[in-house]
Design a protein around this motif. Structure first.
Motif, PDB file in Angstrom:
ATOM      1  N   ASP A  74       3.409  46.208  78.354  1.00  0.00           N
ATOM      2  CA  ASP A  74       2.603  45.816  79.511  1.00  0.00           C
ATOM      3  C   ASP A  74       3.141  46.391  80.825  1.00  0.00           C
ATOM      4  O   ASP A  74       2.619  46.087  81.893  1.00  0.00           O
ATOM      5  CB  ASP A  74       2.478  44.294  79.597  1.00  0.00           C
ATOM      6  N   GLN A  75       4.132  47.268  80.756  1.00  0.00           N
ATOM      7  CA  GLN A  75       4.635  47.921  81.965  1.00  0.00           C
ATOM      8  C   GLN A  75       3.666  49.004  82.408  1.00  0.00           C
ATOM      9  O   GLN A  75       2.899  49.544  81.598  1.00  0.00           O
ATOM     10  CB  GLN A  75       6.027  48.501  81.714  1.00  0.00           C
ATOM     11  N   THR A  78       8.536  47.125  77.613  1.00  0.00           N
ATOM     12  CA  THR A  78       7.418  46.404  77.019  1.00  0.00           C
ATOM     13  C   THR A  78       6.114  47.163  77.253  1.00  0.00           C
ATOM     14  O   THR A  78       5.985  47.920  78.215  1.00  0.00           O
ATOM     15  CB  THR A  78       7.268  44.977  77.613  1.00  0.00           C
TER      16      THR A  78
END
Length: 193
Positions: A140-141, A138
């Protein structure tokens, strides 16, 4: 599908094709609904039955281009550095086959046009094989920003190439390949092996 729907799809496809040709010859900023209507044999007011605004037509073209690029990248398999290389090659292959579509989605912004929110997931689809190559699921990692920066570098190199900025200086394909190899080597060791 009925005759009316088939006719509408045929006319919309002709409008999109004429618009792409116009973008190829004069650029997205000079896109003229009146000229497109003339090219497809419509009176100028009739084009608005298919695309209510110039922005709606631009959005349709952008969505179609992102979809085409996403389809090209979706075929990339493998893991780690090999997948990164293959995704980068697929990106460049699509862009060199469709330079005006590439410029439409990544080039100079068109004055007065702002892409609507529905284009965001399509743009994200382009990043997916690069995220996968880096082992990121993802955006947002923690390492996602690095992947996006590397992808931006590749897009920037293609933009400079299509703008003629490497003429007489270096072979753009070699420069691109160099950047891809450097990026692939920077993937975490367990992914690049």
């Amino acid at each position: 599908m009925g005759v009316r729907e088939e006719n509408r799809e045929r006319v919309e496809a002709a409008i999109r094709a004429a618009a792409r040709e116009q973008i190829r010859t004069v650029g997205g900023g000079a896109l003229s609904m009146r000229a497109i209507a003339r090219d497809v044999g419509l009176v100028s007011s009739a084009i608005y039955r298919y695309f209510p605004t110039r922005e709606a037509l631009l959005t349709a073209l952008i969505i179609e281009s992102y979809g085409s690029l996403g389809d090209a990248l979706e075929t990339v398999r493998g893991e780690g550095a090999d997948r990164w290389r293959d995704a980068a090659v697929a990106l460049r292959g699509w862009a060199t086959e469709r330079p005006h579509e590439f410029q439409l989605i990544y080039g100079t912004p068109i004055p007065g046009y702002a892409a609507p929110p529905e284009t965001i997931p399509l743009a994200g689809r382009v990043a997916e094989p690069f995220f996968a190559a880096a082992g990121i699921e993802t955006a947002d990692q923690p390492d996602a920003a690095g992947v996006l920066a590397a992808l931006a570098e590749l897009i920037g190199l293609l933009t400079l190439e299509f703008g003629g900025h490497f003429a007489g200086v270096t072979d753009p394909a070699e420069l691109y390949a160099y950047a891809v190899e450097r990026q692939a080597g920077e993937l975490p060791r367990e992914l690049s092996a």
